[in-house]
Design a protein around this motif. Structure first.
Motif, PDB file in Angstrom:
ATOM      1  N   GLN A  97       5.238  10.423   5.464  1.00 60.80           N
ATOM      2  CA  GLN A  97       3.923   9.963   5.886  1.00 60.80           C
ATOM      3  C   GLN A  97       2.873  10.059   4.791  1.00 60.80           C
ATOM      4  N   ASN A  98       3.227  10.612   3.639  1.00 59.64           N
ATOM      5  CA  ASN A  98       2.201  10.879   2.628  1.00 59.64           C
ATOM      6  C   ASN A  98       2.811  10.736   1.241  1.00 59.64           C
ATOM      7  N   ILE A  99       3.314   9.548   0.910  1.00 58.27           N
ATOM      8  CA  ILE A  99       3.999   9.340  -0.360  1.00 58.27           C
ATOM      9  C   ILE A  99       3.166   8.403  -1.229  1.00 58.27           C
ATOM     10  N   ILE A 110      10.192   1.194   0.405  1.00 53.23           N
ATOM     11  CA  ILE A 110       9.163   0.237   0.787  1.00 53.23           C
ATOM     12  C   ILE A 110       7.972   1.012   1.341  1.00 53.23           C
ATOM     13  N   PHE A 111       6.760   0.487   1.117  1.00 54.52           N
ATOM     14  CA  PHE A 111       5.531   1.210   1.440  1.00 54.52           C
ATOM     15  C   PHE A 111       4.688   0.415   2.429  1.00 54.52           C
ATOM     16  N   SER A 112       3.980   1.139   3.284  1.00 54.69           N
ATOM     17  CA  SER A 112       2.957   0.542   4.145  1.00 54.69           C
ATOM     18  C   SER A 112       1.681   0.363   3.341  1.00 54.69           C
ATOM     19  N   PRO A 113       0.681  -0.346   3.891  1.00 55.68           N
ATOM     20  CA  PRO A 113      -0.639  -0.332   3.241  1.00 55.68           C
ATOM     21  C   PRO A 113      -1.148   1.104   3.151  1.00 55.68           C
ATOM     22  N   PRO A 114      -1.941   1.435   2.129  1.00 55.61           N
ATOM     23  CA  PRO A 114      -2.378   2.831   1.946  1.00 55.61           C
ATOM     24  C   PRO A 114      -3.310   3.279   3.069  1.00 55.61           C
ATOM     25  N   HIS A 115      -3.168   4.554   3.470  1.00 57.57           N
ATOM     26  CA  HIS A 115      -4.092   5.119   4.448  1.00 57.57           C
ATOM     27  C   HIS A 115      -5.152   5.994   3.787  1.00 57.57           C
ATOM     28  N   LEU A 215      -1.902   6.690  -1.120  1.00 57.65           N
ATOM     29  CA  LEU A 215      -0.948   7.364  -0.248  1.00 57.65           C
ATOM     30  C   LEU A 215      -0.613   6.463   0.932  1.00 57.65           C
ATOM     31  N   SER A 216       0.682   6.327   1.222  1.00 57.31           N
ATOM     32  CA  SER A 216       1.144   5.401   2.254  1.00 57.31           C
ATOM     33  C   SER A 216       2.279   6.042   3.044  1.00 57.31           C
ATOM     34  N   TYR A 217       2.753   5.320   4.059  1.00 57.68           N
ATOM     35  CA  TYR A 217       4.020   5.642   4.708  1.00 57.68           C
ATOM     36  C   TYR A 217       5.136   4.974   3.907  1.00 57.68           C
ATOM     37  N   GLY A 218       6.248   5.690   3.724  1.00 56.58           N
ATOM     38  CA  GLY A 218       7.356   5.156   2.950  1.00 56.58           C
ATOM     39  C   GLY A 218       8.676   5.303   3.681  1.00 56.58           C
ATOM     40  N   ALA A 219       9.550   4.319   3.518  1.00 56.79           N
ATOM     41  CA  ALA A 219      10.877   4.353   4.145  1.00 56.79           C
ATOM     42  C   ALA A 219      11.840   3.567   3.275  1.00 56.79           C
ATOM     43  N   LEU A 220      13.126   3.751   3.531  1.00 54.88           N
ATOM     44  CA  LEU A 220      14.133   2.967   2.815  1.00 54.88           C
ATOM     45  C   LEU A 220      14.093   1.518   3.289  1.00 54.88           C
ATOM     46  N   GLU A 224      12.807  -1.306   7.270  1.00 56.11           N
ATOM     47  CA  GLU A 224      11.607  -2.105   7.047  1.00 56.11           C
ATOM     48  C   GLU A 224      10.836  -2.351   8.336  1.00 56.11           C
ATOM     49  N   GLU A 225      11.563  -2.486   9.473  1.00 59.00           N
ATOM     50  CA  GLU A 225      10.853  -2.703  10.741  1.00 59.00           C
ATOM     51  C   GLU A 225      10.028  -1.486  11.120  1.00 59.00           C
ATOM     52  N   LEU A 226      10.435  -0.277  10.651  1.00 57.52           N
ATOM     53  CA  LEU A 226       9.651   0.922  10.919  1.00 57.52           C
ATOM     54  C   LEU A 226       8.341   0.893  10.141  1.00 57.52           C
ATOM     55  N   ILE A 227       8.388   0.452   8.885  1.00 53.34           N
ATOM     56  CA  ILE A 227       7.164   0.316   8.103  1.00 53.34           C
ATOM     57  C   ILE A 227       6.239  -0.719   8.736  1.00 53.34           C
ATOM     58  N   ALA A 228       6.827  -1.764   9.338  1.00 56.84           N
ATOM     59  CA  ALA A 228       6.010  -2.760  10.039  1.00 56.84           C
ATOM     60  C   ALA A 228       5.251  -2.120  11.194  1.00 56.84           C
TER      61      ALA A 228
END
Length: 564
Positions: A97-99, A110-115, A215-220, A224-228
């Motif tokens: 949650q904080n990468i 893969i990263f989400s938009p930054p929080h 800082l964003s959410y990150g996943a493998l 990708e659907e989780l990052i969505a």
């Protein structure tokens, strides 16, 4: 393209859930998905374990809020950063949650938009070695958090630095404070937070901060659907203002002064206890005198409240006048320098493009040039917007503190002043509604006062009404008229907007009270207007029904009875 793909994946998840509910029954489909997230147990105020061994912090609350609006559960594991990062890569955890983003990490994650954005600072002992730039730490021992973005940055950008890994930020700061090694390269906010909590008064940030990390959410990529889901949830929280509320809760504490609150609390407790005894004696004495003073109590209380309020407002006027003056100077420098900085950046772009093309990619401040080229205009726009907002707040403060001199009073045609005010805000009215109506009383009401200040009141009421309209189909009506006995002139502003809660109506003219804090309101507009109206011996009142609209009524004595 990536946003479209994320949206399609979210729709696919919804379709699968609907299909499961149809084929398997609501009891199975209703089971929420559980997402296993890892977090750093020692990275305050973003994420950490509190005194009761519970996970807490800004991103912890943010994750639970996203899970709530998106309809899934969270299984949160608090561990050291290296274990969390390795666990993501080997599939033990679904997401972090904080990468912080980096080009190297983006090859596998893969990263989400930054929080949020965190700056990294170089910390040193006050009596230890100092440098002016991060590039000057070559040959020095620099403590970093094991596996952190700064660990990767030093290995890449300052290879001759002697890297000393530490499991946590607090461990790194303790090592430095104890006299070991030369510097610590750590996140600025967590380090200041931990230094304050641990009482490490011999440390200070030095040199220029390393470029801010997003800082964003990150996943493998397989998730990708989780990052969505996280991206969509983050957008919802941002648009509703909930993310800002969570951010203010945690980062507002860093702006508090460094007073020893625990000791002050103890002293305050004993002081309050003594005051309670004194108060008890006063109450007994007051009870003995109650019959004697009962007749005059209401009158004295009313006078006392008026005096206290007058004193408070006078003191507040002096205070805001001084604050406005002090803020004007740095704000003026910002407004002068930002256009120059923007122009210099735009003039530099052709040369940087040539260098970037010739060298097949360059970096500035630890970031790729192409990324800076895309983001700097956005950053400059944000800075300009914030500077304009500071200027507007200062102007409101100056209006609030301004005295109302008697010599400015003259005969004022209320219809003429109203028409002038409408012309000045015509663009705002047309942007807010397609149904604006102006009714001017044919009897041409006249009052005595300052036309510019009355015009300011009308403009403020119109703009407030425009802000309340949800769309252009709602109507806005402005009317000038006389009351039944023709002794008072009225200005009536009616809107079909969102309305105001009954509890908030009595507080609308209080300084700094606003129902529009999230959209930039300062709470001074109606306070200034109320002061102007009072100086003209008038009254300001409101009638409102939530969801239906609001009516603001300004009443002035007409010319014959309004002479000062």
């Amino acid at each position: 393209m990536k946003t479209l793909l994320m949206s399609l994946l979210s729709l696919l998840c919804f379709a699968q859930l609907s299909y499961a509910e149809t084929r398997l029954g609501p009891s199975i489909a209703a089971q929420k998905r559980t997402v296993h997230i890892a977090a750093d147990y020692n990275y305050p105020p973003y994420e950490f374990i509190d005194e009761d061994d519970n996970p807490t912090g800004y991103t912890v609350e943010l994750s639970y809020a996203i899970a709530e609006v998106m309809g899934f559960e969270i299984n949160l594991t608090m561990t050291d950063w290296q274990s969390a990062y390795n666990g993501l890569l080997n599939g033990t955890f679904d997401a972090l949650q904080n990468i912080a983003y980096s080009d190297e990490r983006a090859q596998n994650i893969i990263f989400s938009p930054p929080h949020s954005i965190v700056n990294q600072s170089l910390f040193a002992r006050k009596n230890g070695p100092h440098v002016d730039d991060i590039q000057q730490v070559s040959g020095y021992e620099v403590i970093v958090q094991q596996g952190s973005i700064m660990h990767e940055y030093l290995q890449r950008s300052v290879p001759k630095a002697i890297i000393i890994p530490a499991p946590t930020h607090s461990a790194a700061l303790r090592l430095l404070a104890s006299g070991k090694h030369d510097f610590a390269l750590t996140a600025n906010s967590p380090s200041l937070y931990l230094s304050k909590e641990m009482g490490l008064s011999n440390l200070e940030p030095i040199a220029r901060p390393v470029a801010g990390q997003r800082l964003s959410y990150g996943a493998l990529p397989k998730n990708e659907e989780l990052i969505a889901l996280f991206s969509e949830g983050l957008a919802i929280l941002k648009n509703t203002g909930r993310q800002q509320a969570i951010y203010d809760k945690w980062f507002g504490t860093l702006e508090q002064s460094k007073w020893p609150w625990k000791k002050i609390g103890q002293y305050a407790f004993y002081a309050i206890l003594a005051l309670l005894f004194i108060l008890g004696g006063i109450m007994i004495w007051n009870n003995m005198l109650r019959k004697e003073v009962e007749r005059r109590s209401k009158q004295l209380k009313a006078q006392q409240e008026q005096l206290i309020q007058a004193d408070k407002m006078a003191s507040l006027g002096v205070l805001v006048s001084g604050v406005a003056h002090e803020i004007n100077n740095p704000t003026g420098l910002l407004m002068l320098n930002l256009p120059i900085l923007r122009s210099a950046w735009e003039d530099t772009l052709p040369y940087l493009d040539e260098i970037d093309q010739a060298q097949q990619g360059i970096s500035l401040g630890g970031l790729s040039y192409q990324r800076l080229k895309a983001e700097i205009p956005y950053l400059l726009d944000e800075m300009q917007h914030s500077t304009d907002r500071i200027r507007n707040i200062v102007n409101d403060l100056k209006d609030f503190a301004r005295e109302q001199p008697d010599e400015i009073w003259q005969d004022v045609d209320l219809n003429q002043v109203t028409q002038t005010a409408v012309r000045l805000v015509d663009k705002s009215i047309r942007a807010a509604t397609d149904h604006f109506t102006l009714h001017l009383d044919q009897r041409t009401p006249h009052i005595t006062g300052n036309p510019q200040r009355i015009e300011q009141v009308i403009i403020n009421l119109i703009l407030n009404a425009c802000d309340a309209l949800a769309d252009k189909s709602a109507s806005l009506t402005l009317t000038t008229t006389l009351n039944a006995d023709q002794e008072e002139a009225l200005i009536v502003v009616e809107d079909q907007g969102c309305g105001i809660e009954k509890e908030a109506l009595p507080r609308l003219t209080e300084p700094f009270f606003t129902t529009k804090r999230e959209t930039g309101g300062t709470g001074l507009g109606l306070s200034v207007s109320a002061g102007i109206i009072k100086a003209h011996k008038g009254r300001l009142s409101f009638e409102s029904t939530p969801g239906q609209g609001t009516t603001a009524i300004v009443t002035f004595p007409i010319l014959s009875s309004s002479m000062p």
